[in-house]
Every structure is written in structure tokens, then in C-alpha cells.
Scaffold this active site. Sequence first.
Site, short mmCIF file in Angstrom:
data_model
loop_
_atom_site.label_atom_id
_atom_site.label_comp_id
_atom_site.label_asym_id
_atom_site.label_seq_id
_atom_site.Cartn_x
_atom_site.Cartn_y
_atom_site.Cartn_z
N GLY A 15 33.79 18.44 16.32
CA GLY A 15 32.79 19.47 16.10
C GLY A 15 31.96 19.17 14.87
O GLY A 15 31.35 20.06 14.28
N SER A 17 29.24 17.35 14.64
CA SER A 17 27.86 16.94 14.91
C SER A 17 26.83 17.92 14.36
O SER A 17 25.66 17.56 14.19
CB SER A 17 27.66 16.77 16.42
OG SER A 17 28.04 17.96 17.10
N TYR A 150 36.14 35.12 21.54
CA TYR A 150 35.94 34.50 20.23
C TYR A 150 36.96 35.06 19.24
O TYR A 150 37.62 34.31 18.50
CB TYR A 150 34.52 34.75 19.74
CG TYR A 150 34.18 34.05 18.45
CD1 TYR A 150 33.77 32.72 18.46
CD2 TYR A 150 34.30 34.70 17.22
CE1 TYR A 150 33.48 32.05 17.27
CE2 TYR A 150 34.01 34.05 16.04
CZ TYR A 150 33.59 32.73 16.07
OH TYR A 150 33.31 32.07 14.89
#
Length: 244
Positions: A15, A17, A150
Site C-alpha cells: 500500500g 504507492s 471499514y
Amino acid sequence: MNELDFSGRQVLVIGGSSGIGNGIARAFRAKGARVAVCGTRERGADYSPDEGSDLDGLDYVRLDVSDGKAIEEFNPAFHALDVLVLAQGAVIYRRGEFEMEGFRKVIEVNLMSLMACAQKFHPMLRAAKGSLIIVSSTAAFHATRGNPAYNASKTGALGLTRTLGQAWAEQGIRVNGIAPGLVDTKMTKVTTANPKRLEDALARIPLQRLGTPAEMAGAALFLASPLASYIVGQTIVVDGGLVL
């Protein structure tokens, strides 16, 4: 001795990027580490600075963590790993997480893939007596309107951090976490791009401003360093006082 010197160390930020993960990756690179980052797009060039991405000096490789088989078959270019940061994340707005398809998709990325990645790189971390850092969220400490998956996944991430911390400490692996508050990234645009929502959000933050990926990175550098050598299974809240 500089405890924040990571020269000669290999770091992997899944993650990494864009967003918080990218801020963490760049911070380790600035401290001398060789840093690999994973994202979902085919090439690093497919990301732009407008999205909060700066991949200069980082080794980019594609990995879709929503695919468990892809994690199992992932073949990194390095053979040793000192620090693993799990910063992958997904969210679905407009009540999409109340549909089971959306709920499962977010849980797969935000929770299931954490364990899959931790297990994948466990042998390397054990060999290096390394550090695993799991990025969760302050959402783990309060309700998040409209985003049950989430919230549940980030709450689960705290429990996973504690339990892996206990399980792997005797192997020399220190597992800890970071719980960011409201950070200015593309994932939070639903709030930051809406003046009324942003005003309401800032009113709940004692520092009265958004956090930055670089500020999350400071906690990651600390947790991976000898300065945190006696810290295990903890999640540091980095939120400007939001959860107070």
C-alpha cells in the site's frame, strides 16, 4: 549512534504507492533503507503526484492484496526483509458497505490481507528479527457513519496487532501499529473536498488541522527503530488529539 539510520535495511510497504503508505516508504528511503512498495496498478508510472504518489527511489511492484492467491504466489526481488509495513486500505462510500458484496470486499483488503501478508513474510522477518507495522485507523475507537466494514476491519487490525505481537515476540519480531486520524490523502477526499464536512471534522481535532503522511511516517520510523525495542503489540494513535 543514529537509531533512525536504516542504511543497509530492506523495507517493504504494502500500500506504499500513495497516501500514508507512500509517506512512510519515502521516510524510510530518506533514512537510507532500500524500499519496495506494492500497489494495484501495472506500473509505478501509472501513479501521479496529484494522487499523493512519489515513487522516486522506490522499487515498485504490483500486488493486488484483495486476491489471496496473488499474495501466496508473490515473489519479491529481495531475499531478506527487516521491516514490513502493511498500509493497504479500501473504503466504499454511499452505503456500499451495507451490501454484503461491498462489506466482504473491504474486509478482504483491510483485514484478511493483513494476516495473509504477515504470514507470507513471517519467515523473512523471523530471520532478520525484524519489525512488522500495521496501519489501522482511529476509526477503531469510535463509530464511522456509513462504513461498517471499514470500522470493523480497522478494529480487527488493532486486535491482530496485539495478538501477533504476543505470538511472535519470542521469535524476535516486534509487531506494532499506527492508528492515523484524519490525514489529507485521496481516500479522505470525501471529507477534505467538502467545506462543511471539513469544517466539522477540524472542529473535533484539538490541533485544528489535518495530519500529513509524513507525520504518520515519524511514528513508523520510531516503531521500527531500536528506540522502540521494548514496545510490542501496541498501536500508537497519531491523530492530533481527535479521539480525546
